[in-house]
Design a protein around this motif. Structure first.
Motif, PDB file in Angstrom:
ATOM      1  N   LYS A   1       0.788  -1.188  -0.071  1.00 43.76           N
ATOM      2  CA  LYS A   1       0.067   0.030  -0.063  1.00 43.76           C
ATOM      3  C   LYS A   1       0.894   1.223   0.079  1.00 43.76           C
ATOM      4  O   LYS A   1       0.471   2.266  -0.609  1.00 43.76           O
ATOM      5  N   GLN A   2       2.154   1.298   0.613  1.00 44.18           N
ATOM      6  CA  GLN A   2       2.923   2.373   0.570  1.00 44.18           C
ATOM      7  C   GLN A   2       3.423   2.727  -0.614  1.00 44.18           C
ATOM      8  O   GLN A   2       3.768   3.755  -1.274  1.00 44.18           O
ATOM      9  N   ARG A   3       3.809   1.691  -1.344  1.00 41.69           N
ATOM     10  CA  ARG A   3       4.311   1.667  -2.715  1.00 41.69           C
ATOM     11  C   ARG A   3       3.389   2.099  -3.741  1.00 41.69           C
ATOM     12  O   ARG A   3       3.783   2.967  -4.615  1.00 41.69           O
ATOM     13  N   PHE A   4       2.166   1.902  -3.533  1.00 43.47           N
ATOM     14  CA  PHE A   4       1.137   2.415  -4.438  1.00 43.47           C
ATOM     15  C   PHE A   4       0.740   3.771  -4.263  1.00 43.47           C
ATOM     16  O   PHE A   4       0.104   4.362  -5.201  1.00 43.47           O
ATOM     17  N   ALA A   5       1.040   4.477  -3.054  1.00 42.34           N
ATOM     18  CA  ALA A   5       0.461   5.816  -2.700  1.00 42.34           C
ATOM     19  C   ALA A   5       1.007   6.774  -3.620  1.00 42.34           C
ATOM     20  O   ALA A   5       0.303   7.802  -4.097  1.00 42.34           O
TER      21      ALA A   5
END
Length: 366
Positions: free
Chosen positions: A338-342
């Motif tokens: 999720k952090q990479r997608f932000a």
């Protein structure tokens, strides 16, 4: 082991969920919350994925569904309010995902845990010292106390994280965006089932439905603001006014309301990155440990992480470090993607150029 005491700093979504599960496992739970009462406002958030089952198991899923914002679709508009693109929203199917105001979710979770939890409102942790057997806490208002375990669930600007791990400048990474939310004027006409968003390069403004009226949402690209203070509302209103001074659509009336409102939320859009989420008898949860950004699944992940943490702490047979390490290992597997997608999500929501806006609209146009 059932007599162990736990202090949770922060009574929001992460803290209230954790309090519920720890109390259910027989631990003595105290929550300290800086606010004077349970929170009652905030931007829309989603309950989905693993959090959906957490809510079901807590017996609060029906209440969460009742509090849904009702948003079923999103329309993008130009300066004149003409629709340029439309898309459906996943929460149109409330059997899998529910969008509701953050304050409503926090209130529902608070009510679920309050009978079995001690709450200290209008207070905060100002001192912390731990040894092999416990943690001594100095409160701003209450008397000093000792706990077996302390959890920092106190958000992006976590006080517990600062006291144990160091200044937030070491862990908080701005994404070059600032965001604000506020209740819109009650007389504002809005579609009760549709989010309406207006973009100019590097800026977005949206009106989102809620049970009690519309919510206004602002997010804009900016270099780091020197001297920014996340608690200085006067500064926030100046920054917001300057960023949207020449914007079209309904922005002037939304800005007027924001400048007059005492419920304005404003902060830098950021992520939190730490090498480890625990130290001795102190651990971090939710945004304090791993803030994803405004565009992630922060609330859902906070609920899922809270249950995982409670299960591991309750199962601890004498090796607390091992329990906290298991919690972190399991929950990082959910958080990291999720952090990479932000970053991609922010570019989609707030394109930096007119070409980017047109391209985004073409990909969602229906």
């Amino acid at each position: 082991m059932s007599s162990r005491s736990v202090l949770i700093s922060g009574g929001g979504i992460a803290g209230a969920t954790l309090a519920y599960w720890l109390a259910r496992h027989g631990l003595r739970v105290t929550v300290v919350e800086r606010a004077a009462t349970a929170r009652s406002s905030g931007s829309p958030v989603d309950v989905r994925g693993p959090a959906f089952q957490v809510a079901r198991d807590m017996g609060v899923l029906d209440r969460i569904r009742e509090a849904t914002t009702g948003a079923r679709a999103m329309t993008f508009v130009d300066d004149s309010g003409r629709a340029t693109a439309r898309m459906g929203l996943a929460q149109a199917d409330i059997s899998r995902q529910v969008e509701l105001p953050r304050g409503d979710l926090a209130a529902i979770l608070y009510e679920a845990c309050r009978d079995d939890t001690e709450f200290l409102f209008d207070d905060s942790v100002v001192g912390l010292a731990q040894d092999a057997d416990g943690v001594d806490i100095t409160f701003e208002r209450a008397g000093d106390r000792r706990f077996d375990l302390v959890i920092g669930a106190d958000g992006l600007h976590s006080n517990v994280r600062r006291l144990v791990f160091g200044p937030e400048s070491r862990f908080v990474r701005g994404m070059g965006l600032y965001a604000a939310t506020t209740p819109a004027d009650p007389s504002l006409e809005h579609d009760p089932q549709r989010v309406v968003m207006y973009n100019t390069p590097g800026k977005a403004v949206a009106v989102s439905p809620a049970r009690t009226g519309a919510l206004a949402f602002f997010v804009f690209r900016s270099r780091t603001v020197p001297g920014f203070d996340h608690r200085d509302m006067a500064q926030h209103k100046r920054l917001l006014s300057a960023a949207y001074a020449n914007a079209g659509w309904r922005v002037p009336e939304l800005l007027k309301r924001a400048r007059a409102c005492d419920e304005l939320y404003f902060d830098a859009v950021s992520q939190v990155r730490l090498d480890r989420w625990w130290d001795g008898r102190v651990a971090l949860l939710g945004d304090a440990a791993s803030c994803i950004s405004l565009f992630g699944d922060g609330s859902s992940l906070a609920m899922a992480g809270a249950r995982t943490l409670a299960q591991e702490v309750a199962a601890d047979s004498g090796d607390l470090s091992a329990a906290l390490a298991r919690y972190e290992a399991a929950h990082r597997r959910l958080v990291m993607p999720k952090q990479r997608f932000a970053g991609l999500a922010s570019r989609w929501l707030v394109p930096a150029t007119r070409y980017g806006i047109r391209l985004r609209n073409l990909t969602v146009r229906k």
